[in-house]
Design an enzyme around this catalytic site. Sequence first.
Site, PDB file in Angstrom:
ATOM      1  N   ASP A  35      59.312  44.476 -54.885  1.00 36.86           N
ATOM      2  CA  ASP A  35      59.821  43.841 -53.659  1.00 36.86           C
ATOM      3  C   ASP A  35      59.975  42.321 -53.797  1.00 36.86           C
ATOM      4  O   ASP A  35      59.435  41.552 -53.003  1.00 36.86           O
ATOM      5  CB  ASP A  35      58.873  44.107 -52.474  1.00 36.86           C
ATOM      6  CG  ASP A  35      58.554  45.572 -52.292  1.00 36.86           C
ATOM      7  OD1 ASP A  35      59.471  46.395 -52.453  1.00 36.86           O
ATOM      8  OD2 ASP A  35      57.394  45.891 -51.983  1.00 36.86           O
ATOM      9  N   GLU A 197      64.408  51.181 -45.469  1.00 36.27           N
ATOM     10  CA  GLU A 197      63.497  50.036 -45.332  1.00 36.27           C
ATOM     11  C   GLU A 197      64.051  48.841 -46.105  1.00 36.27           C
ATOM     12  O   GLU A 197      65.214  48.827 -46.487  1.00 36.27           O
ATOM     13  CB  GLU A 197      62.067  50.399 -45.766  1.00 36.27           C
ATOM     14  CG  GLU A 197      61.944  50.992 -47.153  1.00 36.27           C
ATOM     15  CD  GLU A 197      60.530  51.494 -47.465  1.00 36.27           C
ATOM     16  OE1 GLU A 197      59.662  51.513 -46.571  1.00 36.27           O
ATOM     17  OE2 GLU A 197      60.301  51.876 -48.623  1.00 36.27           O
TER      18      GLU A 197
END
EC number: 3.2.1.99
Length: 305
Positions: A35, A197
């Site tokens: 991420d 997401e």
Amino acid sequence: MPQFMRSLLLLLAFTGVAYAVVGPGTVTGNTAVADPTMCKDSSGTYYVFSTAPGIEIRTSPDRTAWTLIGTVFPDGASWTDQYTGTSNGNLWAPDCTYLDGQFYLYYAASSFGSQNSAIFFAKSSTGQPGSFTNEGLVTSTSSSNNYNAIDPNNWILSLGSFWAGIKEMSLSSSTGKLSSTTVTSLAQRTADSGAIEASVIFKNGSFYYLFTSWDLCCKGVDSTYNIRVGRSTSPTGNFVDQSGVALTSGGGTLVLGTHDNIIGPGGQDLFLDNDGVIMVYHYYTASGSFLGINRLDFSTGWPVR
Ligand SMILES: *[C@@H]1O[C@H](CO)[C@@H](O)[C@H](O)[C@H]1NC(C)=O
């Protein structure tokens, strides 16, 4: 092997030996991150912050060779423990903005499959390990919310994961905190358990682009993450994909999916650099998850890598 060479090899193993694949607008590193989010300070140094206990910080002079310099919170982040359910747990999906000499960092605290989640805000003028002040909680969710407060992206805070999809709340650029409690729906899927997401909103020309990651992260070579996009002339909604399907009805045009030996790219962030728009993300190989960097071409009105 001489001791210094062993240390050098160890150092390389930790920082990742970045390499450049010279292709049309493509640079791929093999730095181990999840991420990632990228910022550049006023001196031109690049920073990548990524999911880890305390949030890892890597720097690079050239956006290619990265060095792990430490963590945002080397002494732990006890205020997040009630959301991670552990002491010094993983802090997820940081989002960095560098503006007027300050790093603004949003990050999430949660645990897999839980809606007991929170987004926090931290600030630093140097970006160095231990220099960030805890600016506190921005928003949190519990099982009574139909969305999940992870994957922050500012100044419009777009957030959310699974459940009822991607939401948006507005932030005050002076306090960095919520300026209103209104929650707007930006995108939702019903297919594949609603797996969406890692939202990020990025403006190019007259459009706002909402990037999301679909399907499943973090399963090694079984990861199925893929990066999708929709666009709108407003940052607060009515995003549609290239076929005109609303993102709130499961729309999303593929930007980057599994290809060659790059598995499950996702967890992306976008960043405007001197040479154009850069997308950073992680992808899997059999040896772990690594930093991917691609230039995106928006000249057709839709991002192409
Ligand atoms: C739009 O994207 C292109 C890359 O395709 C970049 O060169 C340009 O600077 C971007 N424009 C804006 C306003 O961000």
